[in-house]
Each structure stands twice: as C-alpha cells, then as structure tokens.
Design a protein around this motif. Structure first.
Motif, PDB file in Angstrom:
ATOM      1  N   PHE A 254      29.214  -3.960 -61.604  1.00 20.14           N
ATOM      2  CA  PHE A 254      27.780  -4.157 -61.367  1.00 20.14           C
ATOM      3  C   PHE A 254      27.175  -3.021 -60.550  1.00 20.14           C
ATOM      4  CE2 PHE A 254      29.722  -5.854 -57.593  1.00 20.14           C
ATOM      5  CZ  PHE A 254      28.829  -5.577 -56.572  1.00 20.14           C
ATOM      6  N   GLU A 255      27.944  -2.449 -59.613  1.00 20.76           N
ATOM      7  CA  GLU A 255      27.411  -1.389 -58.766  1.00 20.76           C
ATOM      8  C   GLU A 255      27.075  -0.143 -59.587  1.00 20.76           C
ATOM      9  OE1 GLU A 255      29.116  -1.833 -54.347  1.00 20.76           O
ATOM     10  OE2 GLU A 255      30.688  -1.623 -55.864  1.00 20.76           O
ATOM     11  N   CYS A 256      27.894   0.129 -60.588  1.00 19.79           N
ATOM     12  CA  CYS A 256      27.619   1.262 -61.475  1.00 19.79           C
ATOM     13  C   CYS A 256      26.339   1.020 -62.262  1.00 19.79           C
ATOM     14  CB  CYS A 256      28.799   1.474 -62.419  1.00 19.79           C
ATOM     15  SG  CYS A 256      28.597   2.853 -63.568  1.00 19.79           S
ATOM     16  N   ALA A 257      26.159  -0.214 -62.755  1.00 21.36           N
ATOM     17  CA  ALA A 257      24.967  -0.547 -63.543  1.00 21.36           C
ATOM     18  C   ALA A 257      23.697  -0.452 -62.715  1.00 21.36           C
ATOM     19  CB  ALA A 257      25.121  -1.954 -64.129  1.00 21.36           C
ATOM     20  N   LEU A 258      23.789  -0.792 -61.445  1.00 19.38           N
ATOM     21  CA  LEU A 258      22.598  -0.839 -60.594  1.00 19.38           C
ATOM     22  C   LEU A 258      22.362   0.437 -59.796  1.00 19.38           C
ATOM     23  CD1 LEU A 258      22.803  -4.472 -59.143  1.00 19.38           C
ATOM     24  CD2 LEU A 258      21.237  -3.621 -60.897  1.00 19.38           C
ATOM     25  N   ARG A 259      23.337   1.330 -59.754  1.00 19.58           N
ATOM     26  CA  ARG A 259      23.235   2.503 -58.885  1.00 19.58           C
ATOM     27  C   ARG A 259      21.940   3.299 -59.055  1.00 19.58           C
ATOM     28  NH1 ARG A 259      27.902   4.950 -59.966  1.00 19.58           N
ATOM     29  NH2 ARG A 259      28.959   3.717 -58.367  1.00 19.58           N
ATOM     30  N   PRO A 260      21.518   3.608 -60.302  1.00 24.82           N
ATOM     31  CA  PRO A 260      20.275   4.393 -60.435  1.00 24.82           C
ATOM     32  C   PRO A 260      19.054   3.682 -59.859  1.00 24.82           C
ATOM     33  CG  PRO A 260      21.499   4.353 -62.502  1.00 24.82           C
ATOM     34  CD  PRO A 260      22.139   3.342 -61.603  1.00 24.82           C
ATOM     35  N   TYR A 261      19.036   2.368 -59.973  1.00 27.11           N
ATOM     36  CA  TYR A 261      17.888   1.594 -59.495  1.00 27.11           C
ATOM     37  C   TYR A 261      17.915   1.425 -57.977  1.00 27.11           C
ATOM     38  CZ  TYR A 261      17.641   0.633 -64.459  1.00 27.11           C
ATOM     39  OH  TYR A 261      17.570   0.781 -65.820  1.00 27.11           O
ATOM     40  N   VAL A 262      19.115   1.305 -57.421  1.00 26.34           N
ATOM     41  CA  VAL A 262      19.245   1.234 -55.961  1.00 26.34           C
ATOM     42  C   VAL A 262      18.854   2.570 -55.343  1.00 26.34           C
ATOM     43  CG1 VAL A 262      20.875   0.992 -54.048  1.00 26.34           C
ATOM     44  CG2 VAL A 262      20.980  -0.590 -55.985  1.00 26.34           C
TER      45      VAL A 262
END
Length: 239
Positions: free
Chosen positions: A59-67
């Motif tokens: 999940f962290e990879c999926a959300l990284r750009p948005y974070v």
C-alpha cells in the motif's frame, strides 16, 4: 489512546483549509488505492485522510506519489477490535475536519466511489446543499457483465459496469458527507448532528433524522459500490 493512531513518517496534515475531504479506513487494498485516489481527485476532492489498518501488502508504494504530493495524509492504526476501529478513525478524522473547518467531509470506503456530474465544478454541485449539515448518499452496486473469477487487469470502473436495478428499492443504510463542525458524533453510516443541523439526500428535502431509511435516490449524487468485485476477491474479503 493517542498511540492507537499515528501519523505516517512521510506524511503531514495540511495547514490550509480544504473545501472537500475524504476519510477512509483500509486494509490490504493496494491493488485499488491509486485508482480510487486518482478518480476522486479528478472529480474535485481536495484531500484524503487515509488510515491503514495493519495492511501487509504494498500500500505504501501505491500511495507514495500522493503522500509526497500532499494529496494524502496517511495514518497507521493499532486497533485490534473488529468493530471499534472504524468509529475510532472517524472520530479522529472528524476532529481534524473540525479544526480545519472543512466544508464537506465524506466518510466512505475504498470500494465506494462518489459520483456526480464531473463536468460541473464541485462547488456548483454542493452549493445546492449549502443550508444542510449532512448529505446521505445511496448505494448503487456494480458488477462485471461476465463471470469475474480472478482479479481484473483493467480499472475497477472499466471492469464492473453492470448496474443493479433500483426501481422501487429501499435502502436500510447509507453513507454520509458532513460539515464536521455541526456533527457531535460520527457513526459508521450516519452522523449525529448538533441542534440546528439538518440532514438531506439528493432530493434536498429535510429528513426527519440522518438514520432515516427510504428509497434509493441515485440521479444526481450517489455512491458506486464495488463491494464484491471478482469471486476470488469476494472469498478473501469474506474470510
């Protein structure tokens, strides 16, 4: 306790106020997170408060750009209770929205997609509800036109396009979009409003209460609900 919910090391809470935010709790939804955030950003959502409930996927990879881009504020929960986490998370998110004086905060899940006319600005959509403190949204379920055994390769919104018939159907619960400062308590499906706060649905009539059951209203603003997806996904979710 305070330690139940912790801010992700790479995340931050915005200092500026937002007009429309979304709050959601998730577990092992990496496959769907990027599409879900991108979709809602496209229709006008300003910010997301996402709460990871002990996920073990990427999940962290999926959300990284948005974070990193400041679109998503990510928290990690340490809540073991099977019922309590969602209420605790909603309470936490409600407090943030109150502090930021966010005009609208939607409390939904990762398998639920807000729908309104994307060609109209989000301000124009919600200006119709400016006199209300809470908006109740009906669910409309979507499935695949063919038997979907394995996880889809395309986007969720492109795979599950068969919409259920809703003629004369009533719904026993809905999801909510609220003005946080007029909410005294947030439940899973509905808010408890302060005195003087009023609830409505897309009809823009005053409801007797935010827990009022009634017909599905799904013409202008409602939720696309992709609750089952593939058979394999459904089996995993049930377990």
């Amino acid at each position: 306790t305070v330690e139940d919910i912790v801010l992700d090391n790479n995340s931050k809470i915005l200092e500026k106020p937002t007009y429309f935010a979304v709050c959601a709790l998730f577990r092992n939804q990496a496959r769907y997170l990027a599409e879900w955030v991108a979709y809602h950003t496209c229709i006008g959502v300003d910010h997301f408060y996402l709460y990871n409930d002990r996920s073990i996927d990427n999940f962290e990879c999926a959300l990284r750009p948005y974070v990193q881009g400041g679109t998503v504020t990510l928290f990690h929960t340490r809540l073991e209770n099977a019922v309590g986490p969602q209420l605790r998370v909603y309470e936490h998110c409600l407090d943030i929205s109150k502090e930021k004086d966010t005009r609208w905060t939607a409390f939904i899940d990762i398998d639920e997609y807000l729908y309104w006319n994307a060609n109209i600005s989000i301000g124009s959509v919600f200006d119709k509800f400016k006199d209300f403190s809470a908006l109740q949204l009906s669910w409309v379920h979507f499935v695949s036109e063919k038997q979907q055994i394995h996880e889809e390769e395309a986007l969720v919104t492109e795979t599950y396009t068969l919409r259920e018939k809703i003629n004369h159907r009533k719904q026993v619960s809905r999801k909510s979009i609220v003005y946080a400062r007029n909410v005294s308590k947030m439940n899973v499906h509905h808010p408890t409003l302060i005195q003087g706060g009023f609830c409505t649905d897309e009809s823009r009539t005053v409801l007797e209460s935010c827990v009022q059951h009634g017909p599905v209203r799904a013409e202008e603003i409602y939720l696309h609900h992709y609750s089952t997806k593939s058979y394999n996904y459904f089996q995993c979710k049930a377990l």
